[in-house]
Design a protein around this motif. Structure first.
Motif, PDB file in Angstrom:
ATOM      1  N   ARG A 129       7.363  99.135  23.141  1.00  0.00           N
ATOM      2  CA  ARG A 129       8.290  98.353  22.229  1.00  0.00           C
ATOM      3  C   ARG A 129       8.657  98.897  20.733  1.00  0.00           C
ATOM      4  O   ARG A 129       9.663  99.022  20.339  1.00  0.00           O
ATOM      5  CB  ARG A 129       7.627  96.910  21.693  1.00  0.00           C
ATOM      6  N   LEU A 132      11.137 102.196  21.574  1.00  0.00           N
ATOM      7  CA  LEU A 132      12.280 101.831  21.729  1.00  0.00           C
ATOM      8  C   LEU A 132      13.021 101.334  20.492  1.00  0.00           C
ATOM      9  O   LEU A 132      14.137 101.628  20.536  1.00  0.00           O
ATOM     10  CB  LEU A 132      12.505 100.207  22.655  1.00  0.00           C
ATOM     11  N   GLU A 133      12.255 100.932  19.322  1.00  0.00           N
ATOM     12  CA  GLU A 133      13.032 100.990  18.216  1.00  0.00           C
ATOM     13  C   GLU A 133      13.032 102.390  17.380  1.00  0.00           C
ATOM     14  O   GLU A 133      13.603 102.066  16.156  1.00  0.00           O
ATOM     15  CB  GLU A 133      12.348  99.905  17.143  1.00  0.00           C
ATOM     16  N   GLU A 159      11.418  90.340  31.887  1.00  0.00           N
ATOM     17  CA  GLU A 159      11.862  90.724  30.287  1.00  0.00           C
ATOM     18  C   GLU A 159      11.970  92.195  30.158  1.00  0.00           C
ATOM     19  O   GLU A 159      12.741  92.619  28.969  1.00  0.00           O
ATOM     20  CB  GLU A 159      10.796  90.197  29.341  1.00  0.00           C
ATOM     21  N   PHE A 160      11.422  93.053  30.788  1.00  0.00           N
ATOM     22  CA  PHE A 160      11.478  94.453  30.654  1.00  0.00           C
ATOM     23  C   PHE A 160      12.935  95.022  30.848  1.00  0.00           C
ATOM     24  O   PHE A 160      13.486  96.094  30.075  1.00  0.00           O
ATOM     25  CB  PHE A 160      10.585  95.397  31.569  1.00  0.00           C
ATOM     26  N   TRP A 163      14.620  94.354  27.562  1.00  0.00           N
ATOM     27  CA  TRP A 163      14.553  95.649  26.571  1.00  0.00           C
ATOM     28  C   TRP A 163      15.241  96.659  26.766  1.00  0.00           C
ATOM     29  O   TRP A 163      15.979  97.188  25.656  1.00  0.00           O
ATOM     30  CB  TRP A 163      12.926  95.889  26.555  1.00  0.00           C
TER      31      TRP A 163
END
Length: 235
Positions: A129, A132-133, A159-160, A163
């Motif tokens: 997570r 990814l940011e 939920e992936f 993302w």
């Protein structure tokens, strides 16, 4: 620069020089056009992997890993192969996070093995997570690659998909990895992934590239390929 650092760098330089292949260097330069061709020596991957096994056992290996940025493409490859041998999860994450900002091409990014992160999947997802940011192109590509390699089978959660859909970046190598992720998902989680494709949630380029890669796959049945072809978007 300490004596150990000199020794390991001299050994690496000697290895690269003795295994350089001009024809292979030219081939690699065409495959990785975004880096300076002068930084490519032309050493084949199996030879690098074999040499990296010995490097990882050296007492001065840490000095090589700390000497960033490296000058040669093959040094980055060696770096990837050395840290992949780390078995302690926290140390592995630390080495990956120290190295990722210096990864400057798709080949090094994709050959940075994430298999060791499977030792602690929950903690790995926390790092994914965060990656990814990142503002760094290849850190984002690596994060999507981790999801693709480790979280599309028994660890999969719907939920992936959100993302990866939520990654909104202009870089070709990020969006190619997004497309690759969904092409793999169409093989491993076909119902859930096909629903995402049908929804139109992806941007047009990534949507169509994911369909293209899936249709080219031997793991996708013919009837699914027909449905996917019908979902291709045309401007």
């Amino acid at each position: 620069m300490g004596k150990g650092t000199v020794a390991i760098h001299e050994d690496i330089a000697a290895f690269l020089a003795s295994h350089a292949d001009e024809g292979y260097r030219a081939f690699q330069a065409k495959l990785i056009p975004n880096i300076d061709a002068g930084a490519i020596v032309g050493v084949r991957t199996p030879e690098l992997r074999k040499f990296a096994k010995g490097l990882a056992r050296r007492e001065d290996a840490g000095e090589f890993l700390a000497a960033l940025p490296h000058g040669a493409f093959e040094e980055n490859q060696l770096h990837s192969f050395v840290i992949a041998q780390e078995r302690d999860f926290d140390k592995l994450v630390g080495e990956i996070e120290r190295f990722l900002p210096f990864v400057d091409n798709w080949a090094t990014c994709d050959q940075l093995s994430c298999r060791g992160l499977a030792a602690n999947p929950d903690a790995a997802l926390v790092r994914v997570r965060a990656w990814l940011e990142s503002d760094h192109e290849y850190t984002v590509r690596f994060a999507i690659g981790v999801l693709m390699e480790l979280f599309l089978d028994e660890r999969f959660r719907p939920e992936f998909f959100a993302w990866v859909i939520g990654v909104s970046r202009p870089e070709y190598y990020v969006n190619m990895m997004r497309a690759w992720f969904f092409a793999e998902a169409l093989a491993k989680q076909p119902a859930a992934a096909e629903a995402v494709i049908a929804s139109g949630a992806l941007d047009e380029w990534t949507h169509n590239k994911a369909i293209q890669k899936a249709v080219e796959s031997r793991r996708i049945p013919a009837e699914q390929k027909d449905r996917l072809r019908a979902m291709k978007r045309r401007s």
